[in-house]
Design an enzyme around this catalytic site. Structure first.
Site, mmCIF file in Angstrom:
data_model
loop_
_atom_site.group_PDB
_atom_site.id
_atom_site.type_symbol
_atom_site.label_atom_id
_atom_site.label_comp_id
_atom_site.label_asym_id
_atom_site.label_seq_id
_atom_site.Cartn_x
_atom_site.Cartn_y
_atom_site.Cartn_z
ATOM 1 N N ASP A 317 0.826 -1.214 0.000
ATOM 2 C CA ASP A 317 0.000 0.000 0.000
ATOM 3 C C ASP A 317 0.858 1.261 0.000
ATOM 4 O OD1 ASP A 317 0.809 -0.820 2.617
ATOM 5 O OD2 ASP A 317 -0.520 0.688 3.480
ATOM 6 N N GLU A 318 0.246 2.344 -0.411
ATOM 7 C CA GLU A 318 0.777 3.704 -0.285
ATOM 8 C C GLU A 318 2.224 3.846 -0.787
ATOM 9 O OE1 GLU A 318 -1.968 5.565 3.230
ATOM 10 O OE2 GLU A 318 -0.077 4.658 3.879
ATOM 11 N N THR A 319 2.508 3.284 -1.939
ATOM 12 C CA THR A 319 3.852 3.398 -2.521
ATOM 13 C C THR A 319 3.981 4.740 -3.244
ATOM 14 O OG1 THR A 319 3.024 2.142 -4.427
ATOM 15 C CG2 THR A 319 4.227 0.912 -2.739
#
Length: 682
Positions: A317-319
């Site tokens: 997530d949230e890269t």
């Protein structure tokens, strides 16, 4: 044969008591079908619980554990001493059994009228499960009834089963707070009590991997033996412990080390001052670096061996930095969506080759066109949607793609001393309904820490209970019933005042922990405005006129306090509400059991701290001329306020150490003490 109570009719006043209990019976989750048959059963002083299921080692072990839970509860609540047995040769007052005619995870619970006939063989109480899991859930329902009713149980018939086959709880044990093993085991027992069947401990760097001591030093990390012991404890409770490990993004601490910084998108930023906010923004592996994949698979392989589960949450997530730093040439050539999908699919394939089932957070896959087309069709996507007013569009999107999904809501406790209880209920209940509509295979409640994990674990209790109710029976989404049940089952509070008191307090946070961190971290460490923090402020205060072009630190802090000025100016009313909430909570908890009183003590401590935080924010705004002079408020001088904050924080630290390891408490302390110093500087 166990001796039965043959004392004739139950006394009239006891029957009247049963009627009241039936009306107020509190169960979490509420059964999907419950029929009260009238009257009550007085449990004998000497009785027996017997498991009469399949005669194999695993079944007998599970049956013995459940029988033990019941006999211990009967002794604790009723003062009675009961025996336990197994096998059909042993008649029982409470019989536990299985039925092949029932569905998996379903149960039937019957509490019968007492009988005068000493030769009557049927049990007084019968719990039948469609499988061992169903039997566990039936026993937990019976335990909740015994807890609140004592020896006089209401006669009833329950038929029950869950809406979601997987009911998961994800707990952050990496962003500042690592719980003690005693607390973790007690929390697992509570989750089992409320019929969760999966736990994930979210880890970024707080696990003692060999060769990575530079990452986990100073965090009081979990160790292999901790995981092995906790896994065994969870299995006994009927809960699957699933490894949850960041393997793509959220490597902020790892990528600040000398050992691993070369794997990041921006290795040149590794020596910037530590920032809670940057920690949530800059943490992505450079997928163009071959050693990144080797690092990811190495920690996956080491970690997976400690768990009995075949599932593995690889994160993903949230890269945010993907394709912006060292991997930008690759992203320019192939596209950010392609390089993201390539890396995620490689990790999934790596696990699948070992016979494991990967799962991953779905935010990036949903946001980048084309990624979901590439994802494995059998691996669950963890569709996290935390907006209290969430709609079903993204749940439907994943369902239409034919991908299995968990709908993932949140307890809404992070970055605050007090939980946003109303937001938690709205988010959890809405998302569970959408998950049911679009046939999600699982429901998860997430519990995050973010900026140092200031939120005490007990603050997650309302959201956890909401998740238990909505993941089991989303169609019975009555918050009032659930709040009443939490108050009674967790605090012994028949008045139901605990949750409304917490709700009132949580709505009185004008200068939250998030605000303390943001105001402080607007300083980039050398007296300039931290542009990363400034951009986060612009996102979180969208439409409120935040100017990202302000580069003077004093002007930026003035502007930030200006965003909060309306809330801060209502300081007296805020404090009155906090005081009223504290009084209501204290009254509700008077006379409760010590465990409930300790939980209430943590909540009262948080309310006190929030009052000090609000006053701190008012003081800062007053310095800037953003709020009016108030002689009453200014009776507490700035140095006196600093001392009160320090005194409060000493108590806060003591509470932290009762439920958590030392972990990164010093980072939290640094924020608090920075404000005390700021107040004294005038």
């Amino acid at each position: 044969m166990p001796r039965r109570n043959t004392g004739g009719c139950v006394m009239k006043e006891r029957l009247e008591s049963v009627g009241r209990i039936q009306q107020d019976l509190a169960l979490i989750p509420r059964p999907r079908s419950m029929r009260l048959t009238g009257g009550g059963l007085l449990l004998p002083n000497h009785g027996r619980v017997s498991y009469q299921g399949p005669d194999d080692a695993a079944s007998n072990r599970a049956g013995a554990f459940l029988a033990s839970q019941l006999t211990k509860d009967i002794q604790t609540v009723c003062g009675a001493f009961w025996d336990r047995a197994q096998g059909s040769h042993w008649p029982a007052d409470i019989r536990l059994s299985l039925s092949e005619e029932m569905d998996g995870q379903s149960y039937r619970l019957e509490i019968h009228h007492d009988r005068d006939d000493e030769n009557a063989c049927p049990p007084l109480v019968s719990v039948v499960g469609g499988d061992l899991d169903g039997l566990r859930y039936g026993v937990q329902t019976l335990r909740q009834i015994i807890f609140q009713c004592g020896a006089l149980l209401p006669c009833l018939h329950i038929e029950d089963s869950p809406a979601f086959p997987v009911r998961s709880y994800s707990l952050d044990v990496t962003r500042g707070r690592v719980p003690t093993m005693d607390w973790l085991k007690a929390w697992a027992e509570k989750l089992a009590y409320y019929k969760y069947n999966q736990i994930q401990l979210y880890v970024e760097h707080s696990f003692a991997f060999d060769e990575l001591s530079e990452s986990w030093r100073g965090t009081s990390p979990l160790r292999p033996q901790d995981i092995i012991d906790f896994d065994r404890h969870c299995r006994e409770l009927g809960i699957e412990l699933v490894p949850s490990l960041s393997t793509f993004g959220h490597h902020y601490v790892n990528l600040r080390t000398r050992t691993l910084r070369r794997l990041g998108e921006f290795p040149e930023d590794a020596d910037r001052p530590y920032s809670f906010i940057e920690r949530q923004e800059h943490h992505t592996l450079n997928v163009a670096e071959p050693d990144s994949y080797a690092f990811s698979t190495a920690i996956i392989d080491d970690y997976a061996q400690l768990f009995s589960s075949h599932r593995f949450n690889i994160g993903g997530d949230e890269t945010f930095d993907l394709g912006r730093g060292r991997s930008k040439p690759l992203a320019d050539r192939m596209g950010a969506a392609t390089i993201y999908a390539d890396y995620l699919v490689r990790l999934c394939d790596h696990l699948a080759e070992q016979g494991r089932e990967p799962m991953f957070w779905g935010d990036i896959a949903i946001a980048l066109p084309g990624v979901m087309d590439r994802l494995p069709k059998d691996n669950p996507l963890l569709n996290w949607l935390y907006n209290p007013h969430v709609d079903g569009s993204k749940v439907k999107m994943v369902a239409d793609m034919g991908l299995p999904q968990y709908v993932c809501s949140a307890v809404h406790a992070w970055n605050n001393l007090l939980p946003a209880i109303g937001d938690a209920w709205s988010n959890i209940s809405r998302l569970a309904a959408y998950g049911l509509e679009y046939r999600a295979v699982g429901h998860m409640v997430t519990d995050w820490g973010d900026y140092g994990h200031i939120n005490d674990p007990v603050m997650s209790l309302p959201g956890m209970a909401y998740g238990a109710q909505c993941s089991w029976n989303p169609l019975d989404a009555d918050r009032g019933n659930c709040d009443h049940a939490i108050a009674l089952l967790e605090y012994g509070d028949a008045s139901g005042g605990v949750i409304p008191a917490l709700d009132k307090a949580s709505c009185s946070q004008a200068f939250s922990w998030s605000d303390l961190v943001t105001y402080l971290e607007l300083d980039d460490g050398v007296g300039r405005v931290n542009q990363d923090v400034s951009r986060v402020v612009a996102l979180t205060h969208k439409g409120q006129g935040w100017d990202t072009d302000v580069h003077d630190l004093r002007a930026a802090r003035h502007e930030y306090l200006g965003l909060l000025a309306n809330r801060l100016s209502d300081q007296r009313a805020l404090q009155e509400r906090l005081d009223e909430a504290a009084r209501q909570l204290a009254v509700s908890l008077s006379g409760t059991q010590p465990q409930a009183a300790r939980a209430g003590g943590a909540q009262l401590l948080a309310i006190e701290g929030q009052g000090l935080f609000n006053l701190l924010g008012w003081r800062l705004a007053r310095r800037e001329g953003l709020v009016r002079h108030d002689a009453e408020l200014e009776k507490i001088g700035e140095e006196a306020l600093a001392a009160r904050i320090e005194d409060w924080f000493e108590a806060y630290q003591e509470r932290w150490r009762r439920v958590s390891r030392e972990s990164e408490l010093t980072r939290v302390a640094a924020v608090v003490w920075a404000y005390a110093d700021l107040l004294r500087r005038g």
